[in-house]
Scaffold this motif. Sequence first.
Motif, PDB file in Angstrom:
ATOM      1  N   SER A   7     -47.763 -30.550  72.727  1.00 23.45           N
ATOM      2  CA  SER A   7     -46.812 -29.633  72.109  1.00 23.45           C
ATOM      3  C   SER A   7     -46.310 -30.236  70.815  1.00 23.45           C
ATOM      4  O   SER A   7     -45.132 -30.560  70.658  1.00 23.45           O
ATOM      5  CB  SER A   7     -45.634 -29.376  73.067  1.00 23.45           C
ATOM      6  OG  SER A   7     -46.082 -28.850  74.276  1.00 23.45           O
ATOM      7  N   ARG A  74     -53.056 -30.550  67.730  1.00 23.06           N
ATOM      8  CA  ARG A  74     -53.009 -29.586  68.835  1.00 23.06           C
ATOM      9  C   ARG A  74     -54.007 -29.900  69.941  1.00 23.06           C
ATOM     10  O   ARG A  74     -54.227 -29.100  70.839  1.00 23.06           O
ATOM     11  CB  ARG A  74     -53.260 -28.182  68.287  1.00 23.06           C
ATOM     12  CG  ARG A  74     -52.135 -27.688  67.390  1.00 23.06           C
ATOM     13  CD  ARG A  74     -52.487 -26.381  66.682  1.00 23.06           C
ATOM     14  NE  ARG A  74     -51.344 -25.855  65.974  1.00 23.06           N
ATOM     15  CZ  ARG A  74     -50.909 -26.269  64.783  1.00 23.06           C
ATOM     16  NH1 ARG A  74     -51.550 -27.252  64.169  1.00 23.06           N
ATOM     17  NH2 ARG A  74     -49.866 -25.739  64.204  1.00 23.06           N
ATOM     18  N   ARG A  90     -41.237 -34.270  73.760  1.00 25.05           N
ATOM     19  CA  ARG A  90     -42.478 -33.527  73.975  1.00 25.05           C
ATOM     20  C   ARG A  90     -42.689 -32.361  73.005  1.00 25.05           C
ATOM     21  O   ARG A  90     -43.734 -31.732  73.026  1.00 25.05           O
ATOM     22  CB  ARG A  90     -42.546 -33.042  75.423  1.00 25.05           C
ATOM     23  CG  ARG A  90     -42.716 -34.199  76.400  1.00 25.05           C
ATOM     24  CD  ARG A  90     -42.801 -33.749  77.829  1.00 25.05           C
ATOM     25  NE  ARG A  90     -42.840 -34.905  78.728  1.00 25.05           N
ATOM     26  CZ  ARG A  90     -42.864 -34.824  80.048  1.00 25.05           C
ATOM     27  NH1 ARG A  90     -42.855 -33.628  80.634  1.00 25.05           N
ATOM     28  NH2 ARG A  90     -42.889 -35.915  80.784  1.00 25.05           N
ATOM     29  N   LYS A  91     -41.718 -32.077  72.179  1.00 31.43           N
ATOM     30  CA  LYS A  91     -41.879 -31.074  71.133  1.00 31.43           C
ATOM     31  C   LYS A  91     -41.207 -31.579  69.868  1.00 31.43           C
ATOM     32  O   LYS A  91     -40.090 -32.078  69.916  1.00 31.43           O
ATOM     33  CB  LYS A  91     -41.260 -29.729  71.530  1.00 31.43           C
ATOM     34  CG  LYS A  91     -42.015 -28.996  72.628  1.00 31.43           C
ATOM     35  CD  LYS A  91     -41.408 -27.626  72.853  1.00 31.43           C
ATOM     36  CE  LYS A  91     -42.171 -26.867  73.935  1.00 31.43           C
ATOM     37  NZ  LYS A  91     -41.596 -25.505  74.160  1.00 31.43           N
ATOM     38  N   ARG A  93     -41.591 -31.279  65.168  1.00 30.47           N
ATOM     39  CA  ARG A  93     -42.315 -30.858  63.972  1.00 30.47           C
ATOM     40  C   ARG A  93     -42.261 -31.989  62.952  1.00 30.47           C
ATOM     41  O   ARG A  93     -41.234 -32.614  62.785  1.00 30.47           O
ATOM     42  CB  ARG A  93     -41.676 -29.604  63.362  1.00 30.47           C
ATOM     43  CG  ARG A  93     -41.808 -28.363  64.228  1.00 30.47           C
ATOM     44  CD  ARG A  93     -41.080 -27.215  63.584  1.00 30.47           C
ATOM     45  NE  ARG A  93     -41.197 -26.002  64.374  1.00 30.47           N
ATOM     46  CZ  ARG A  93     -40.547 -24.881  64.105  1.00 30.47           C
ATOM     47  NH1 ARG A  93     -39.714 -24.827  63.068  1.00 30.47           N
ATOM     48  NH2 ARG A  93     -40.697 -23.815  64.855  1.00 30.47           N
TER      49      ARG A  93
END
Length: 219
Positions: A7, A74, A90-91, A93
């Motif tokens: 992610s 990804r 876990r996420k 940008r």
Amino acid sequence: MKRLIASFAIMLMGASAGYAQPGPQYERDAVKQRAALDHWTRCLAAEQEDRVRAVLLVDYREDDYKSELSKLARTRVSETCFESIPRRYRKMRLGGLPFAGALAEQIIAEGDESLLMRLSKAALTPDVQTFSYTDKAAVCTVKGAPHLVAQLFGTQAETEAETAALSALKPVTDYCTASGAKIEASALAMRSMLATASYRVLAAAETNKAMSLESEPNA
């Protein structure tokens, strides 16, 4: 083994010294941001080493580079690796340069000899390919002060030790940009530029070594 998709939503920004604008609150904390980056790239470098090595040699101005880096971000990772990442990481940008730099750091950390020894030997390699003004300066810095670059990569992100290591490198980078504009970049961006440059310096040394062995007459 069951596999989970990473992610890791990457915002590709080419090779600029800046990085993505913060999103969620945890992204605004540089320490957490860089810790998350370390966790993700450790997984990807371990499980996709060949792909990582290949993309780090591509001209980052080209669309192929951006596409391959995006695909890599990804890529599915193993359940074991995914579960090793703290839930709060876990996420995230992040821009393309920091992602590439962190991947490069993971790769150059591996070797039979110390990074200092490998960079010192590789510093003598001629004709290391560069792709931009800042990249040329980064390669010049790596080749000019391999001991200081190795010292930088031995520090933790967002620490006084990292700040001191970058400060020690500044005169070298200033020398490498004496005929042009000075480079102004964040610690993350500068470390990323030096990491990708270090990877290509080491890769060029390995290529030169292999070519030399091939050209030697048979014993």
